[in-house]
Design an enzyme around this catalytic site. Sequence first.
Site, PDB file in Angstrom:
ATOM      1  N   GLY A 111     -41.896 -14.303   4.804  1.00  0.00           N
ATOM      2  CA  GLY A 111     -41.527 -13.175   3.922  1.00  0.00           C
ATOM      3  C   GLY A 111     -40.059 -12.894   3.792  1.00  0.00           C
ATOM      4  O   GLY A 111     -39.662 -11.835   3.127  1.00  0.00           O
TER       5      GLY A 111
ATOM      6  N   LYS B 263     -52.957 -11.525   3.957  1.00  0.00           N
ATOM      7  CA  LYS B 263     -52.498 -10.472   4.947  1.00  0.00           C
ATOM      8  C   LYS B 263     -53.302  -9.318   4.587  1.00  0.00           C
ATOM      9  O   LYS B 263     -54.430  -9.322   4.145  1.00  0.00           O
ATOM     10  CB  LYS B 263     -50.998 -10.483   5.075  1.00  0.00           C
ATOM     11  CG  LYS B 263     -50.249 -11.748   5.214  1.00  0.00           C
ATOM     12  CD  LYS B 263     -48.991 -11.542   5.443  1.00  0.00           C
ATOM     13  CE  LYS B 263     -48.255 -13.018   5.644  1.00  0.00           C
ATOM     14  NZ  LYS B 263     -46.956 -12.926   5.879  1.00  0.00           N
TER      15      LYS B 263
ATOM     16  N   ASN C 299     -52.979 -16.708   2.802  1.00  0.00           N
ATOM     17  CA  ASN C 299     -53.161 -15.805   3.768  1.00  0.00           C
ATOM     18  C   ASN C 299     -52.629 -14.455   3.005  1.00  0.00           C
ATOM     19  O   ASN C 299     -51.483 -14.181   2.937  1.00  0.00           O
ATOM     20  CB  ASN C 299     -52.107 -16.198   4.772  1.00  0.00           C
ATOM     21  CG  ASN C 299     -52.127 -15.008   5.976  1.00  0.00           C
ATOM     22  OD1 ASN C 299     -52.879 -14.086   5.730  1.00  0.00           O
ATOM     23  ND2 ASN C 299     -51.064 -14.952   6.603  1.00  0.00           N
TER      24      ASN C 299
ATOM     25  N   GLU D 102     -44.828 -21.997  11.516  1.00  0.00           N
ATOM     26  CA  GLU D 102     -44.095 -20.996  10.621  1.00  0.00           C
ATOM     27  C   GLU D 102     -43.112 -20.452  11.450  1.00  0.00           C
ATOM     28  O   GLU D 102     -43.276 -19.479  12.522  1.00  0.00           O
ATOM     29  CB  GLU D 102     -45.352 -20.036  10.435  1.00  0.00           C
ATOM     30  CG  GLU D 102     -46.429 -20.271   9.537  1.00  0.00           C
ATOM     31  CD  GLU D 102     -47.142 -19.240   8.952  1.00  0.00           C
ATOM     32  OE1 GLU D 102     -47.330 -19.217   7.602  1.00  0.00           O
ATOM     33  OE2 GLU D 102     -47.500 -18.291   9.660  1.00  0.00           O
TER      34      GLU D 102
ATOM     35  N   HIS E 293     -51.227 -16.020  14.170  1.00  0.00           N
ATOM     36  CA  HIS E 293     -50.218 -15.800  13.467  1.00  0.00           C
ATOM     37  C   HIS E 293     -49.238 -14.875  13.989  1.00  0.00           C
ATOM     38  O   HIS E 293     -49.385 -14.095  14.901  1.00  0.00           O
ATOM     39  CB  HIS E 293     -51.035 -14.926  12.108  1.00  0.00           C
ATOM     40  CG  HIS E 293     -49.643 -14.781  11.078  1.00  0.00           C
ATOM     41  ND1 HIS E 293     -48.774 -13.927  10.895  1.00  0.00           N
ATOM     42  CD2 HIS E 293     -49.673 -15.622   9.922  1.00  0.00           C
ATOM     43  CE1 HIS E 293     -48.003 -14.168   9.737  1.00  0.00           C
ATOM     44  NE2 HIS E 293     -48.507 -15.101   9.249  1.00  0.00           N
TER      45      HIS E 293
ATOM     46  N   SER F  98     -42.217 -18.499   3.390  1.00  0.00           N
ATOM     47  CA  SER F  98     -41.293 -18.380   2.142  1.00  0.00           C
ATOM     48  C   SER F  98     -41.786 -19.590   1.088  1.00  0.00           C
ATOM     49  O   SER F  98     -40.860 -19.889   0.375  1.00  0.00           O
ATOM     50  CB  SER F  98     -39.912 -18.055   2.233  1.00  0.00           C
ATOM     51  OG  SER F  98     -39.738 -16.992   2.787  1.00  0.00           O
TER      52      SER F  98
ATOM     53  N   GLU G  24     -47.540 -12.278  13.058  1.00  0.00           N
ATOM     54  CA  GLU G  24     -47.729 -10.820  12.862  1.00  0.00           C
ATOM     55  C   GLU G  24     -48.764 -10.351  13.877  1.00  0.00           C
ATOM     56  O   GLU G  24     -48.644  -9.234  14.512  1.00  0.00           O
ATOM     57  CB  GLU G  24     -47.881 -10.539  11.567  1.00  0.00           C
ATOM     58  CG  GLU G  24     -47.036 -10.677  10.614  1.00  0.00           C
ATOM     59  CD  GLU G  24     -47.225 -11.218   9.244  1.00  0.00           C
ATOM     60  OE1 GLU G  24     -48.325 -11.055   8.599  1.00  0.00           O
ATOM     61  OE2 GLU G  24     -46.103 -11.749   8.454  1.00  0.00           O
TER      62      GLU G  24
HETATM   63  P1  PGA Z   1     -44.665 -15.754   3.304  1.00  0.00           P
HETATM   64  O1  PGA Z   1     -45.915 -15.800   4.750  1.00  0.00           O
HETATM   65  O2  PGA Z   1     -45.329 -17.203   2.534  1.00  0.00           O
HETATM   66  O3  PGA Z   1     -44.948 -14.497   2.708  1.00  0.00           O
HETATM   67  O4  PGA Z   1     -43.444 -15.993   3.762  1.00  0.00           O
HETATM   68  C1  PGA Z   1     -46.224 -16.906   5.449  1.00  0.00           C
HETATM   69  C2  PGA Z   1     -47.332 -16.317   6.334  1.00  0.00           C
HETATM   70  O5  PGA Z   1     -46.846 -15.511   6.965  1.00  0.00           O
HETATM   71  O6  PGA Z   1     -48.409 -17.064   6.685  1.00  0.00           O
END
Ligand code: PGA
Length: 243
Positions: free
Chosen positions: A174, A11, A9, A168, A95, A205, A97
């Site tokens: 992150g 983003k 992903n 998640e 997601h 992460s 976000e």
């Molecule tokens: P990350 O993000 O691996 O940077 O923690 C995962 C995600 O949001 O899908």
Amino acid sequence: MSNKTIIANWKMNGSAQLIEELSPQLVAWAKTNPSTKAVICPPFTHINAVKLALFDTDIALGGQDCHEKASGAYTGNVSAEMLVEMGATYVIVGHSERRQYHAETDELVQAKAEAALKSHLIPVVCVGESLEDRDAGRAVAVVTAQAKQSAPTNHQSPSTNHFLLAYEPIWAIGSGRVPSLEDIAEMHSALKAELGQVQVLYGGSVNAANAQEILALDDVDGALVGGASLKAEEFLGILKAGE
Ligand code: PGA
């Protein structure tokens, strides 16, 4: 380990230069005939460039979101059908976000997942608890309820492989923090018990150093990778950890 699905992903990251940097290594990895399924979800604007760069490999493409309607006056949005036309076979929906910054509800996420299925895209439905929910001991209850309300309504129908769940934890995204292996295993088995034999990916992460132990868990069918998917060495390490 085999038959894991590893989804990148990106983003709102990526550029022509990144595609140029990552592609040769992804193509070389794909040529080793891995049992792991890799899926790259770049921003909409970069899907075509990634498609061209990964031409002739089994690496799949996905969108990071889609609209719940097929077409219409929805400025700035992209439909599932448009993603299909670009060569995508997957789409991430719900997601955290999107839920946080675009106020997406379980109901809307479900509508998006159903729109994806209608266009023959595989929706990757994201769910996860806040740190407050985790600390209060209600993570499993919150996440299983979220999954039931966000998954496509016909999810109990014969083909259980037509959508994926991604667990998640919001606090793990992150942040460099990852739940214990016991907590991941508990959540994945609870989700499978609630939703039938759906494949459940873990995200939050994931990196080359922790991927192997996470992917070795029985109920972890793959990973959804954010930050580490933008670095060739890290992402290749995760792809290899899945085999
Ligand atoms: P990350 O993000 O691996 O940077 O923690 C995962 C995600 O949001 O899908």
